[in-house]
Scaffold this motif. Sequence first.
Motif, PDB file in Angstrom:
ATOM      1  N   ARG A  72      44.076  45.532  50.028  1.00  0.00           N
ATOM      2  CA  ARG A  72      43.117  46.270  49.198  1.00  0.00           C
ATOM      3  C   ARG A  72      43.832  47.018  48.071  1.00  0.00           C
ATOM      4  NH1 ARG A  72      37.777  48.971  49.739  1.00  0.00           N
ATOM      5  NH2 ARG A  72      37.691  49.990  47.734  1.00  0.00           N
ATOM      6  N   VAL A  73      44.948  47.657  48.391  1.00  0.00           N
ATOM      7  CA  VAL A  73      45.710  48.401  47.376  1.00  0.00           C
ATOM      8  C   VAL A  73      46.226  47.455  46.295  1.00  0.00           C
ATOM      9  CG1 VAL A  73      47.843  49.683  47.003  1.00  0.00           C
ATOM     10  CG2 VAL A  73      46.339  50.318  48.880  1.00  0.00           C
ATOM     11  N   VAL A  74      46.762  46.323  46.699  1.00  0.00           N
ATOM     12  CA  VAL A  74      47.286  45.359  45.722  1.00  0.00           C
ATOM     13  C   VAL A  74      46.155  44.826  44.849  1.00  0.00           C
ATOM     14  CG1 VAL A  74      48.348  43.083  45.484  1.00  0.00           C
ATOM     15  CG2 VAL A  74      49.293  44.736  47.090  1.00  0.00           C
ATOM     16  N   ARG A  75      45.016  44.505  45.459  1.00  0.00           N
ATOM     17  CA  ARG A  75      43.882  43.984  44.701  1.00  0.00           C
ATOM     18  C   ARG A  75      43.360  45.029  43.712  1.00  0.00           C
ATOM     19  NH1 ARG A  75      38.265  43.062  47.343  1.00  0.00           N
ATOM     20  NH2 ARG A  75      39.382  44.458  48.713  1.00  0.00           N
ATOM     21  N   ASP A  76      43.246  46.282  44.156  1.00  0.00           N
ATOM     22  CA  ASP A  76      42.779  47.341  43.261  1.00  0.00           C
ATOM     23  C   ASP A  76      43.748  47.561  42.106  1.00  0.00           C
ATOM     24  OD1 ASP A  76      40.529  47.731  44.778  1.00  0.00           O
ATOM     25  OD2 ASP A  76      41.270  49.543  45.782  1.00  0.00           O
ATOM     26  N   ARG A  77      45.028  47.501  42.382  1.00  0.00           N
ATOM     27  CA  ARG A  77      46.040  47.705  41.332  1.00  0.00           C
ATOM     28  C   ARG A  77      45.999  46.577  40.312  1.00  0.00           C
ATOM     29  NH1 ARG A  77      48.012  47.917  37.422  1.00  0.00           N
ATOM     30  NH2 ARG A  77      50.140  48.335  36.837  1.00  0.00           N
ATOM     31  N   ALA A 137      43.464  44.802  39.514  1.00  0.00           N
ATOM     32  CA  ALA A 137      42.199  44.807  38.784  1.00  0.00           C
ATOM     33  C   ALA A 137      42.033  46.037  37.896  1.00  0.00           C
ATOM     34  CB  ALA A 137      41.034  44.735  39.766  1.00  0.00           C
ATOM     35  N   SER A 138      42.951  46.984  37.931  1.00  0.00           N
ATOM     36  CA  SER A 138      42.792  48.241  37.204  1.00  0.00           C
ATOM     37  C   SER A 138      43.261  48.108  35.754  1.00  0.00           C
ATOM     38  CB  SER A 138      43.570  49.354  37.901  1.00  0.00           C
ATOM     39  OG  SER A 138      43.499  50.529  37.148  1.00  0.00           O
ATOM     40  N   LYS A 139      42.332  48.161  34.839  1.00  0.00           N
ATOM     41  CA  LYS A 139      42.664  48.101  33.415  1.00  0.00           C
ATOM     42  C   LYS A 139      43.293  49.418  32.956  1.00  0.00           C
ATOM     43  CE  LYS A 139      40.108  44.292  32.374  1.00  0.00           C
ATOM     44  NZ  LYS A 139      40.867  43.106  32.457  1.00  0.00           N
ATOM     45  N   GLU A 140      42.876  50.540  33.567  1.00  0.00           N
ATOM     46  CA  GLU A 140      43.406  51.845  33.162  1.00  0.00           C
ATOM     47  C   GLU A 140      44.900  51.944  33.472  1.00  0.00           C
ATOM     48  OE1 GLU A 140      42.625  56.588  34.004  1.00  0.00           O
ATOM     49  OE2 GLU A 140      41.317  55.095  34.896  1.00  0.00           O
ATOM     50  N   ASP A 141      45.317  51.472  34.664  1.00  0.00           N
ATOM     51  CA  ASP A 141      46.736  51.496  35.000  1.00  0.00           C
ATOM     52  C   ASP A 141      47.544  50.628  34.052  1.00  0.00           C
ATOM     53  OD1 ASP A 141      46.365  53.251  37.072  1.00  0.00           O
ATOM     54  OD2 ASP A 141      46.344  51.710  38.632  1.00  0.00           O
TER      55      ASP A 141
END
Length: 67
Positions: free
Chosen positions: A47-52, A54-58
């Motif tokens: 989940r952490v890898v997927r969220d990272r 997909a994060s355009k802000e990061d």
Amino acid sequence: MEKIGYVLLLIVVACWLIAILIGMISVFPFGIIGLIAIAGIGFLFARVVRDRLASKEDDHYTKNIDK
């Protein structure tokens, strides 16, 4: 040279995880608790890898701000 090091570390981690799983299966009634814990940690890590990813802000901060 760096890629060879990563491949070797990946092989060691895979062997280590297989050894842990085999050890937990061998102590069957109590090993289920460990297998559930490993599965939970694996799902959280995914989940952490997927969220990272997909994060355009990061990505924006990595490319523009942190220079």
